[in-house]
Design an enzyme around this catalytic site. Structure first.
Site, mmCIF file in Angstrom:
data_model
loop_
_atom_site.group_PDB
_atom_site.id
_atom_site.type_symbol
_atom_site.label_atom_id
_atom_site.label_comp_id
_atom_site.label_asym_id
_atom_site.label_seq_id
_atom_site.Cartn_x
_atom_site.Cartn_y
_atom_site.Cartn_z
ATOM 1 N N ILE B 104 0.740 -1.181 0.099
ATOM 2 C CA ILE B 104 0.046 0.016 -0.081
ATOM 3 C C ILE B 104 0.709 1.193 -0.171
ATOM 4 O O ILE B 104 0.430 2.401 -0.430
ATOM 5 C CB ILE B 104 -1.139 -0.063 1.180
ATOM 6 N N LYS B 105 2.162 1.081 0.446
ATOM 7 C CA LYS B 105 3.171 2.489 0.530
ATOM 8 C C LYS B 105 2.535 3.572 0.798
ATOM 9 O O LYS B 105 2.712 4.691 0.373
ATOM 10 C CB LYS B 105 3.603 2.566 -1.048
ATOM 11 N N ARG B 106 1.554 3.490 2.053
ATOM 12 C CA ARG B 106 1.046 4.603 2.598
ATOM 13 C C ARG B 106 2.226 5.487 3.422
ATOM 14 O O ARG B 106 3.214 4.806 3.698
ATOM 15 C CB ARG B 106 -0.208 4.155 3.349
#
Lengths: 309, 309
Positions: B104-106
């Protein structure tokens, strides 16, 4: 879209964006009770409460403000139901002719970055029709992965006449941990700022680029330098109010034309009714408190930034 | 969850994660046709096709692999319907006892970062019940905002016994633009790596930390250094296969105990049937091609990394 944003800012004399970052604790009891009664005390009930809360605030403020910035995390935490509330909020704001800045801070590479860009700013082709996933006007983007992550967004912005704000110097206390590290004697955020300026120059609206930057209100000295480095980029400024940024610190973020920055306030507007100075509105009239808070913010910015220019 | 991941890796002798990053162009015609016939040639139809495609691949590979890594962007681009397909995929993989790494690379700050963390790894409290939004086992996180963005994830990981992989050095060509910049004579990614090691030491499973790192297969020299800097962190390695990373380059990512890294392959597995060496399976048997590609990848890794150890 940057032209529309600037037109609205000038027309309303309000370089303001309202952050639609609903926390459950902000939402008045009468809204949650009604939503729970209808949909249950569950994710669907909460999502309905968030949507109704947003709707009331939008109805009470949309004629005063050019733009809103829904923070997708506050919706995503409630799963699919929360994402539906996000989408409803975006769609409703667009009906009200507000410019919608999706605060999504996405960032990936290649086809993955393209997927985020089309999902939030463009559309996907299925058969001979195009369908939009979320459909904001601007998004925020994280630059850590370099140009490979940014180019797909640039392409979609250009095609769709939309825009983005790239994180340069964020408003939080620990933002310096990596962003302030010196690279050839200058902080990393300046290097990112120079890239934003470069990308921006290649993607111009009438007077400003549609590739902007995020620079926190809490670091005005850095804001001053970044303003000079990115003269044609709009700066989205979080951190005013609740995070400690003062209006008097915001002048350096603007250009001499009185443009170039848009100041975000989230909690200070949407949960205004919880603050001592707006207590008289009461919980029931929370949206009127939000309207008054927008009027006061506009005046605060005007007095501090533009009155002496 | 890191203990479970390691147990599965050891038991299956497969330090492999399959990236479930479906592109429309990968999905065989018979699946899309059926989905469109049932739901229409629209977002719902596409989401159904993605879900059926994933399900067939999972059914054909789950007994060989410890983990999957769905790339959320590939679902998010199709809006709400896509997110539903993402959720179905996550839930189904967990039914099959696979470890699910949400790519998700949040990355955000404070309460916003908490929202992402509880939305993907934890649960939200509504009344006296707790509800999970998405419910992966691990997520990928972007470090650009500093500790303020990481701590909320650390807290949720600790409480939920889950984990995360922090982007340190990504596999893309332009990753060096910011990540390789020298800070006090050493590249920025090393500084990030040192922070990952520090966070990791404070959050240990039995033998490895549940705070890992993402380091691309395309930069083996840097991988070697980062392996040393973060001895107790699992390294998630994208870039094998389609992006150009070779198995022979992957040895430095592993520790002497033969552990410490998990190699991702997405296209190489899920779209195996499109490659010359798996053509004999044909489009109808695409999932069997994926199974064979997993077996071959396992053998490739074994020969290149472990055979001489």
């Amino acid at each position: 879209m940057i032209n529309k944003l600037i037109n609205k800012i000038e027309q309303l004399k309000a370089p303001i964006v309202v952050g639609l970052d609903p926390m459950l604790s902000y939402i008045p009891d009468h809204i949650t009770k009604k939503a729970y009664a209808e949909f249950g005390e569950n994710l669907k009930g909460v999502a309905e409460a968030i949507w109704q809360y947003n709707k009331d605030i939008i109805d009470a403020t949309y004629d005063l403000i050019p733009a809103v910035k829904p923070q997708i995390a506050m919706y995503e935490q409630f799963g699919i139901e929360g994402m539906i509330a996000f989408q409803k909020t975006v769609d409703y704001c667009k009906e009200k002719d507000l410019v919608v800045i999706g605060d999504i801070k996405r960032g990936d590479i290649g086809s993955t970055s393209t997927a985020y860009a089309v999902g939030h700013l463009g559309g996907v082709k299925i058969g001979d029709k195009t369908f939009a996933g979320f459909n904001e006007d601007f998004v925020t983007v994280n630059p850590y992965l370099g140009s490979d992550g940014i180019h797909p967004f640039l392409d979609v912005c250009k095609e769709e006449k939309k825009g983005m704000f790239i994180l340069v110097k964020t408003s939080n206390p620990s933002s310096g941990e990596f962003q302030d590290q010196l690279v050839d004697g200058r902080p990393l955020y300046e290097l990112v700022g120079r890239k934003v300026a470069e990308w921006g120059e290649a993607h111009m609206g009438d007077s400003y680029s549609y590739i902007g930057a995020v620079v926190g209100a809490t670091y005005p000295e850095m804001g001053k330098v970044l303003r000079r480095i990115m003269p044609k980029s709009y700066i989205l400024v979080p951190g005013y109010g609740a995070q400690g940024g003062k209006a008097s610190d915001l002048a350096p973020y603007f250009n001499k034309d009185g443009l170039g920055a848009i100041i975000n306030s989230s909690r200070g507007i949407i949960a205004a009714y919880k603050q001592p100075q707006y207590q008289q509105f009461g919980e029931t009239n929370f949206a009127d408190a939000s309207r008054q808070a927008v009027i006061d913010m506009k005046e605060d910015l005007y007095q501090s930034i533009f009155a002496n220019k």
